[in-house]
Design an enzyme around this catalytic site. Structure first.
Site, mmCIF file in Angstrom:
data_model
loop_
_atom_site.group_PDB
_atom_site.id
_atom_site.type_symbol
_atom_site.label_atom_id
_atom_site.label_comp_id
_atom_site.label_asym_id
_atom_site.label_seq_id
_atom_site.Cartn_x
_atom_site.Cartn_y
_atom_site.Cartn_z
ATOM 1 N N GLY A 125 6.927 -25.326 12.856
ATOM 2 C CA GLY A 125 8.355 -25.026 13.008
ATOM 3 C C GLY A 125 9.144 -25.476 11.793
ATOM 4 C CB SER A 127 11.215 -20.380 8.957
ATOM 5 O OG SER A 127 10.152 -20.396 8.048
ATOM 6 C CD GLU A 242 1.592 -22.131 5.655
ATOM 7 O OE1 GLU A 242 2.422 -23.064 5.615
ATOM 8 O OE2 GLU A 242 1.790 -21.062 6.251
ATOM 9 C CG ASN A 375 4.272 -13.553 -2.981
ATOM 10 O OD1 ASN A 375 3.981 -14.465 -2.197
ATOM 11 N ND2 ASN A 375 3.453 -12.538 -3.219
ATOM 12 C CD GLU A 376 10.365 -12.121 -4.051
ATOM 13 O OE1 GLU A 376 9.935 -12.779 -3.069
ATOM 14 O OE2 GLU A 376 10.258 -10.880 -4.126
HETATM 15 C C1 LIG Z 1 3.800 -13.320 9.626
HETATM 16 C C2 LIG Z 1 4.686 -14.487 9.329
HETATM 17 C C3 LIG Z 1 4.337 -15.730 9.841
HETATM 18 C C4 LIG Z 1 5.152 -16.829 9.602
HETATM 19 N N1 LIG Z 1 4.810 -18.028 10.157
HETATM 20 C C5 LIG Z 1 5.647 -19.066 10.048
HETATM 21 C C6 LIG Z 1 5.350 -20.300 10.713
HETATM 22 O O1 LIG Z 1 4.322 -20.433 11.359
HETATM 23 N N2 LIG Z 1 6.250 -21.305 10.627
HETATM 24 C C7 LIG Z 1 7.400 -21.189 9.903
HETATM 25 O O2 LIG Z 1 8.149 -22.162 9.833
HETATM 26 N N3 LIG Z 1 7.702 -20.041 9.222
HETATM 27 C C8 LIG Z 1 6.859 -18.979 9.289
HETATM 28 N N4 LIG Z 1 7.142 -17.798 8.635
HETATM 29 C C9 LIG Z 1 8.399 -17.665 7.897
HETATM 30 C C10 LIG Z 1 8.230 -17.610 6.383
HETATM 31 O O3 LIG Z 1 7.942 -18.892 5.883
HETATM 32 C C11 LIG Z 1 9.554 -17.031 5.839
HETATM 33 O O4 LIG Z 1 9.577 -15.646 6.199
HETATM 34 C C12 LIG Z 1 9.685 -17.167 4.339
HETATM 35 O O5 LIG Z 1 9.808 -18.517 3.973
HETATM 36 C C13 LIG Z 1 10.925 -16.379 3.810
HETATM 37 O O6 LIG Z 1 12.060 -16.758 4.511
HETATM 38 P P1 LIG Z 1 12.994 -15.637 5.189
HETATM 39 O O7 LIG Z 1 12.137 -14.736 6.004
HETATM 40 O O8 LIG Z 1 14.102 -16.355 5.888
HETATM 41 O O9 LIG Z 1 13.538 -14.770 3.986
HETATM 42 P P2 LIG Z 1 14.782 -15.117 3.044
HETATM 43 O O10 LIG Z 1 14.704 -16.525 2.620
HETATM 44 O O11 LIG Z 1 16.008 -14.646 3.709
HETATM 45 O O12 LIG Z 1 14.465 -14.201 1.800
HETATM 46 C C14 LIG Z 1 14.667 -12.780 1.827
HETATM 47 C C15 LIG Z 1 14.216 -12.206 0.497
HETATM 48 O O13 LIG Z 1 15.010 -12.773 -0.558
HETATM 49 C C16 LIG Z 1 14.187 -13.343 -1.567
HETATM 50 N N5 LIG Z 1 14.759 -14.589 -2.107
HETATM 51 C C17 LIG Z 1 15.336 -15.565 -1.380
HETATM 52 N N6 LIG Z 1 15.691 -16.592 -2.203
HETATM 53 C C18 LIG Z 1 15.315 -16.241 -3.453
HETATM 54 C C19 LIG Z 1 15.421 -16.878 -4.739
HETATM 55 N N7 LIG Z 1 15.944 -18.087 -4.880
HETATM 56 N N8 LIG Z 1 14.916 -16.232 -5.814
HETATM 57 C C20 LIG Z 1 14.364 -14.995 -5.680
HETATM 58 N N9 LIG Z 1 14.261 -14.337 -4.497
HETATM 59 C C21 LIG Z 1 14.724 -14.951 -3.393
HETATM 60 C C22 LIG Z 1 12.885 -13.677 -0.844
HETATM 61 O O14 LIG Z 1 11.797 -13.691 -1.717
HETATM 62 C C23 LIG Z 1 12.760 -12.555 0.179
HETATM 63 O O15 LIG Z 1 12.118 -11.441 -0.382
HETATM 64 C C24 LIG Z 1 6.333 -16.686 8.829
HETATM 65 C C25 LIG Z 1 6.670 -15.432 8.290
HETATM 66 C C26 LIG Z 1 5.865 -14.349 8.527
HETATM 67 C C27 LIG Z 1 6.234 -13.022 7.952
#
Ligand SMILES: Cc1cc2nc3c(=O)[nH]c(=O)nc-3n(C[C@H](O)[C@H](O)[C@H](O)COP(=O)(O)OP(=O)(O)OC[C@H]3O[C@@H](n4cnc5c(N)ncnc54)[C@H](O)[C@@H]3O)c2cc1C
Length: 392
Positions: A125, A127, A242, A375-376
């Site tokens: 937990g 995100s 991870e 990845n960013e």
């Molecule tokens: C299948 C799956 C399983 C997951 N499992 C878990 C889990 O078990 N536990 C958990 O805690 N989380 C989990 N996650 C969440 C995951 O860690 C987040 O999706 C990830 O960290 C991105 O956060 P966000 O989705 O809020 O996207 P955002 O942070 O909103 O980003 C949206 C887009 O903007 C880009 N962006 C944001 N900031 C920047 C920057 N500074 N520079 C350049 N580009 C940027 C990102 O690269 C992305 O493409 C999971 C996600 C998926 C898809």
């Protein structure tokens, strides 16, 4: 840096292959969705692996390991992924190593043995709805009340909470401190009063959770890992572990072999010509990328074997592995053409190619760039920690 395995290592690889060949049921498909639907079966196989001491073989003996060389752990991870079995869950893969490094002796005794025996499982937990890439801006609170923390807030994207015994989470424990310095790392039982969750399905065929903490009261001494307000550094250990995955290389190799087989059969039927040459080149490119990915993952193993903690190197393998898999899905999709749309349930079955795995891979594609940190963000880590560039 030396990547060659010894004869003993290769003999061990043979044992792991034999195990999976004899233990995995003929119906085993190894799909992402089966993590939910076949949870009990997966747990049973993991416990058999645990009885052999393989799940955590590189851990110290006093914490349920065998003090085996990292190379063996790498081989085990590689063969497990090749056989499409997820042996490396959150406990084994990243929470356990973090507790080993940051936890108290009591916490090590409480968690590491059961993890090594595949008795307990964990939900991650980190995100939140407004804190993904910028994880340190999280707002879930852990407020001190005597010897307890009272947790309030919301998490999203973690999975399988319905079958997890514990949840590990980050919560803000000092709202006045700079954002990275006011976070604590907690491990709490999933049945803590006040913890509620919902499930939703994702495109990849798995389920994920929204988790609500409503005045969840937990004892600080039992649940706090490491020091209060130092949780960010523990989360970094978790995330680095991870991201250090060999799985993309191993699953890619397996699918590449299957597609090459398929194409050999089809190639015989087709007259010589353009498409065949194009496919040969694409598959050859994929084979090269898979080897590069394997070497990047081996490099992590090598760093660990000399006592170093991978940092930006973990981001490198995470980016390369996930984007390689996306490129590979594209190539595989082009190879199969419209047949790539058929999933493994499609009827009539005779039209389904490569067991519908290409359809699943294309559908799962978007998640590879996000899971474990976008990845960013990994590129930012390489730029700052790896290349020493200033923060933007
Ligand atoms: C299948 C799956 C399983 C997951 N499992 C878990 C889990 O078990 N536990 C958990 O805690 N989380 C989990 N996650 C969440 C995951 O860690 C987040 O999706 C990830 O960290 C991105 O956060 P966000 O989705 O809020 O996207 P955002 O942070 O909103 O980003 C949206 C887009 O903007 C880009 N962006 C944001 N900031 C920047 C920057 N500074 N520079 C350049 N580009 C940027 C990102 O690269 C992305 O493409 C999971 C996600 C998926 C898809």
């Amino acid at each position: 840096m030396r990547f060659a395995f010894t004869a003993e290592d290769e003999a061990f690889r043979g044992e792991v292959i034999d195990f999976y060949k004899s233990e995995l049921s003929p119906e085993w498909y190894g799909g992402y969705d089966e993590r939910d639907t076949m949870h009990e079966y997966i747990k049973g196989v993991r416990q058999k692996l645990a009885r052999r001491g393989w799940l955590t073989m590189a851990w110290p003996k006093e914490y349920g390991g065998q003090a085996a060389p990292i190379s063996r752990q790498l081989i085990f991870a590689e063969e497990s992924a090749y056989h499409r079995f997820n042996a490396r869950d959150a406990g084994v893969g990243y929470l356990g190593p973090a507790i080993m490094r940051h936890g108290t002796e009591e916490q090590k005794q409480r968690f590491l043995g059961p993890i090594s025996r595949a008795e307990i499982s964990f939900h991650q937990g980190f995100s939140e709805p407004d804190a993904g890439s910028d994880l340190a801006s999280l707002t879930t609170k852990a407020t001190r009340d005597g010897d307890d923390f009272v947790i309030n807030g919301q998490k999203v994207w973690g999975g399988h909470l319905n079958v997890c015994d514990y949840s590990f989470l980050l919560a803000r424990s000092d709202p006045d401190a700079p954002k990275h310095k006011g976070i604590s790392f907690l491990v709490i039982p999933s049945d803590t009063p006040g913890l509620k969750y919902e499930e939703f399905e994702n495109l990849a065929g798995g389920t994920q959770n929204v988790v609500y903490y409503d005045n969840c009261r937990v004892p600080v001494q039992e649940c706090l890992i490491g020091e209060e307000n130092q949780g960010w550094y523990i989360a970094t250990t978790v995330l680095n572990n991870e991201r250090t995955v060999i799985e993309h290389a191993a699953t890619g190799k397996r699918l590449l072999e299957e597609l090459a087989d398929l194409w050999r059969q089809q190639g015989r039927r087709e007259a010589s010509g353009g498409p065949m040459a194009a496919v040969r080149h694409r598959l050859a490119e994929a084979a090269i990328e898979i080897e590069v990915c394997r070497m990047l993952a081996y490099r992590i193993g090598w760093l660990q074997s000399i006592g170093e903690t991978p940092s930006f190197e973990a981001s490198e393998v995470k980016i390369f592995g996930s984007e390689m898999t996306q490129r590979f899905a594209h190539i595989a999709g082009q190879m199969l053409g419209l047949y790539a749309q058929l999933d493994r349930q499609s009827r009539p079955q005779r039209y389904v190619q490569a067991e519908g795995r290409v359809e699943a891979l294309i559908r799962q594609n978007p998640m590879f760039s996000l899971v474990g940190g976008a990845n960013e963000i990994q590129r930012n880590i390489i730029a700052t920690r790896g290349l020493g560039l200033p923060r933007a």
